[in-house]
Design a protein around this motif. Structure first.
Motif: not given
Ligand SMILES: C[S@@+](CC[C@H](N)C(=O)[O-])C[C@H]1O[C@@H](n2cnc3c(N)ncnc32)[C@H](O)[C@@H]1O
Length: 299
Positions: A116-122, A75-77, A21-23, A53-57, A16-18
């Protein structure tokens, strides 16, 4: 950090990130500051085919109105479903469930990308940047946001001995499982190694402090942030940094069409069938469900 072909993925399935965290998270200031950074960094002339890339919601997707089509990859459906509810189903948006380390696209397809806000998961940042480079055309724009370990708060905590990791050293810090802060110099070096030339840097969220956010209206903080962001060219002490870079080489125009590639064997193009795409080379079949291309695992 180790190097593997299948780096771990931070899984947002069912999250329920969107909303959280945001709303409901009191982040109008951060959201507004990011909108300003994107507005200033996106090319005025727009483009044909943007990869998010990592568009989220889809929080940022409407900000890419200068592009004719936007491909939302996540990655998340369930995040993509939320994006689809927000943006609707039309030719303008293409929803793709896949791993950013192994993107299901032909080489040199897009004339723009954002992350945006995705590299930190890499756990393997260079790998995902190289994969991004693969699917972009020469001359394409890439806007990358990353979490900065050398931020003012981390520096103060380290000086006061309230934090054991050093914000000035180049290695990433994993502050929670699959959540990394990076040193700006290191991110710029990875971009360079992956084939990008850095054009501009903006520091974002200068005023991310509970006290300030409670005392000053978000709109005012966003306006102050907009004034401070260009200093990112010279120094980066904010928790969030936006970098605009371009793929090296003479610009090539995008055809604007999405050409899928099999993530299992690398063959492209794939053959469309009723409810899936089929790979004529390895036989893998990839589902298309309710407008989402699903490349997470074959049927
Ligand atoms: C913190 S959210 C940011 C979402 C959006 N970019 C924003 O700023 O609102 C991180 C997103 O990255 C996606 N993500 C993380 N690792 C990924 C991967 N290896 N491939 C594709 N998506 C990934 C997650 O599923 C999540 O939706």
């Amino acid at each position: 950090m180790s190097t593997t072909d299948r780096p771990p993925v931070c899984d947002y399935e069912g999250s329920d990130y969107q909303q959280r965290f945001w709303e409901q998270g009191g982040r109008a200031y951060e959201d507004g500051a990011e909108a300003v950074a994107l507005r200033r960094l996106l090319p005025r002339e727009g483009g044909k085919l943007l990869l998010e890339i990592g568009a989220g919601a889809g929080r940022n997707t409407p900000r890419y109105h200068g592009y004719r089509r936007v491909v939302l990859l996540d990655y998340s459906r369930t995040q993509l479903r939320q994006a689809q509810q927000r943006l609707g189903r039309s030719d303008r948006y293409v929803y793709v469930a896949a791993d950013a380390y192994h993107m299901p696209f032909a080489d040199g397809l897009f004339d723009g990308a954002t992350m945006i806000r995705v590299l930190h998961h890499m756990a393997e940042p260079l790998k995902v940047l190289q994969e991004t480079r693969r699917v972009l055309l020469p001359g394409a724009i890439f806007i990358l946001e990353f979490a900065n370990k050398r931020n003012l708060k981390a520096i103060l905590r380290w000086l006061l001995r309230r934090q054991d990791w050093n914000p000035f050293t180049p290695e990433p810090v994993e502050f929670a499982a699959l959540n990394f802060d990076f040193h700006p110099r290191q991110v710029l070096a990875w971009l360079n190694e992956a084939g990008f030339a850095v054009e501009d840097i903006r520091t974002v969220s200068h005023f991310r402090m509970g006290l300030l956010k409670r005392a000053i209206p978000a709109k005012v903080l966003v306006a102050m942030d907009a004034l401070a962001q260009p200093t990112g060219k010279w120094w980066q002490l904010t928790p969030s940094v936006f970098v605009r870079s371009r793929v090296r080489g003479a610009a090539v125009a995008s055809a604007g069409e999405v050409v899928f590639r099999c993530p299992a064997c690398g063959h492209s193009p794939l053959e469309p069938a009723d409810d899936h795409l089929a790979c004529p080379a390895c036989g893998a079949r990839w589902a298309v469900r309710d407008g989402i291309y699903d490349f997470k695992e074959p049927l």
